[in-house]
Design a protein around this motif. Structure first.
Motif, short mmCIF file in Angstrom:
data_model
loop_
_atom_site.label_atom_id
_atom_site.label_comp_id
_atom_site.label_asym_id
_atom_site.label_seq_id
_atom_site.Cartn_x
_atom_site.Cartn_y
_atom_site.Cartn_z
N ALA A 69 0.86 -1.19 0.00
CA ALA A 69 0.00 0.00 0.00
C ALA A 69 0.89 1.24 0.00
O ALA A 69 1.45 1.62 1.03
CB ALA A 69 -0.91 -0.01 1.22
N ILE A 70 1.04 1.87 -1.18
CA ILE A 70 1.94 3.01 -1.30
C ILE A 70 1.32 4.20 -2.03
O ILE A 70 1.88 5.28 -2.05
CB ILE A 70 3.24 2.62 -2.03
N LEU A 71 0.13 4.01 -2.61
CA LEU A 71 -0.46 5.06 -3.43
C LEU A 71 -1.50 5.86 -2.64
O LEU A 71 -2.45 5.28 -2.10
CB LEU A 71 -1.11 4.46 -4.67
N PRO A 72 -1.38 7.19 -2.61
CA PRO A 72 -2.33 8.02 -1.88
C PRO A 72 -3.64 8.20 -2.65
O PRO A 72 -3.75 7.87 -3.83
CB PRO A 72 -1.60 9.35 -1.73
N VAL A 73 -4.63 8.75 -1.98
CA VAL A 73 -5.95 8.95 -2.54
C VAL A 73 -5.90 9.74 -3.85
O VAL A 73 -6.58 9.40 -4.82
CB VAL A 73 -6.87 9.66 -1.52
N SER A 74 -5.08 10.78 -3.91
CA SER A 74 -5.02 11.60 -5.13
C SER A 74 -4.60 10.77 -6.35
O SER A 74 -5.17 10.92 -7.43
CB SER A 74 -4.07 12.78 -4.93
N SER A 75 -3.63 9.91 -6.19
CA SER A 75 -3.19 9.05 -7.30
C SER A 75 -4.26 8.04 -7.68
O SER A 75 -4.50 7.78 -8.86
CB SER A 75 -1.91 8.31 -6.92
N LEU A 105 -14.22 6.79 -2.88
CA LEU A 105 -13.24 5.88 -2.26
C LEU A 105 -13.57 5.66 -0.78
O LEU A 105 -13.52 4.53 -0.29
CB LEU A 105 -11.83 6.42 -2.42
N ARG A 106 -13.91 6.73 -0.07
CA ARG A 106 -14.27 6.61 1.35
C ARG A 106 -15.56 5.79 1.50
O ARG A 106 -15.68 4.98 2.42
CB ARG A 106 -14.44 7.99 1.99
N TYR A 107 -16.50 6.02 0.60
CA TYR A 107 -17.77 5.29 0.65
C TYR A 107 -17.54 3.79 0.47
O TYR A 107 -18.11 2.97 1.20
CB TYR A 107 -18.72 5.83 -0.42
N TYR A 108 -16.72 3.42 -0.48
CA TYR A 108 -16.43 2.00 -0.71
C TYR A 108 -15.72 1.39 0.50
O TYR A 108 -15.92 0.23 0.83
CB TYR A 108 -15.61 1.79 -1.98
N GLU A 109 -14.90 2.18 1.15
CA GLU A 109 -14.24 1.70 2.36
C GLU A 109 -15.28 1.52 3.48
O GLU A 109 -15.26 0.52 4.19
CB GLU A 109 -13.16 2.68 2.80
N LYS A 146 -4.61 0.70 3.65
CA LYS A 146 -3.78 0.82 4.84
C LYS A 146 -3.70 2.29 5.23
O LYS A 146 -4.11 3.16 4.48
CB LYS A 146 -2.37 0.26 4.58
N ARG A 147 -3.14 2.57 6.38
CA ARG A 147 -2.99 3.94 6.85
C ARG A 147 -1.52 4.24 7.10
O ARG A 147 -0.79 3.41 7.63
CB ARG A 147 -3.78 4.17 8.14
N SER A 148 -1.12 5.44 6.70
CA SER A 148 0.24 5.89 6.98
C SER A 148 0.32 6.35 8.43
O SER A 148 -0.70 6.41 9.13
CB SER A 148 0.62 7.04 6.05
N ARG A 182 -4.80 7.50 3.87
CA ARG A 182 -5.12 6.23 3.22
C ARG A 182 -4.10 5.94 2.13
O ARG A 182 -3.80 6.80 1.31
CB ARG A 182 -6.51 6.30 2.59
N LEU A 183 -3.62 4.70 2.10
CA LEU A 183 -2.68 4.25 1.09
C LEU A 183 -3.22 2.98 0.45
O LEU A 183 -3.64 2.06 1.13
CB LEU A 183 -1.30 3.99 1.69
N TYR A 184 -3.20 2.97 -0.88
CA TYR A 184 -3.77 1.87 -1.64
C TYR A 184 -2.67 1.08 -2.36
O TYR A 184 -1.62 1.62 -2.69
CB TYR A 184 -4.76 2.40 -2.68
#
Length: 120
Positions: A11-17, A29-33, A41-43, A48-50
Motif C-alpha cells: 500500500a503506497i499510493l495516496p488517494v489523489s493518485s 473511495l471513502r464510501y467504498y471503504e 492501509k494507513r500511513s 489512506r494508502l492503496y
C-alpha cells in the motif's frame, strides 16, 4: 507469497493518485471503504494508502456499478471473489481447523466415513 504478489499488495499510493487512476472521487473511495469493499492501509499520518490490488478491486466495483448493480449486489460478488490468501491472517482454533480439514477431506472422498458428525 512470491515477490510479485508482495509488491502488488504494498500500500503506497495516496488517494489523489488512486482518484486519477480510477476516475473515482475521494468521496467514492471513502464510501467504498465504509461499505467494506476495500481496505486501504494507513500511513503514520493517518493517510489512506492503496495497493495495485486495491486499484483492481476499485475498477471492478466501478464496472459492477456501471452495469446497474446495487452496492449490496456488488458486495456479495466481491465477497465471493475474495481470495483465500486474505483469510490467512484470520485466527482459527486448532479444533476449527481440524473440522474444516475433515469436511474438505470428506468432500473430496478421500475418507470413507459414513457419519462425519462423529469426528469431533
Amino acid at each position: 507469497m512470491n515477490e510479485k504478489q508482495i509488491r502488488k499488495n504494498m500500500a503506497i499510493l495516496p488517494v489523489s493518485s488512486i482518484s486519477k487512476l480510477t476516475g473515482l472521487s475521494p468521496r467514492q473511495l471513502r464510501y467504498y471503504e465504509q461499505f467494506d469493499l476495500v481496505h486501504p492501509k494507513r500511513s503514520k499520518g493517518n493517510q489512506r494508502l492503496y495497493s495495485l490490488n486495491d486499484i483492481d478491486c476499485l475498477l471492478d466495483i466501478k464496472d459492477y456499478l456501471s452495469s446497474g448493480m446495487t452496492m449490496a449486489e456488488v458486495k456479495r460478488v466481491m465477497l465471493k471473489q475474495s481470495p483465500i490468501a486474505d483469510q490467512e491472517t484470520a485466527e482459527v482454533s486448532d479444533t476449527a481447523a481440524r473440522k474444516i480439514f475433515s469436511k474438505e477431506m470428506l468432500q473430496i472422498g478421500r475418507w470413507n466415513i459414513h457419519d462425519s458428525n462423529n469426528l469431533y
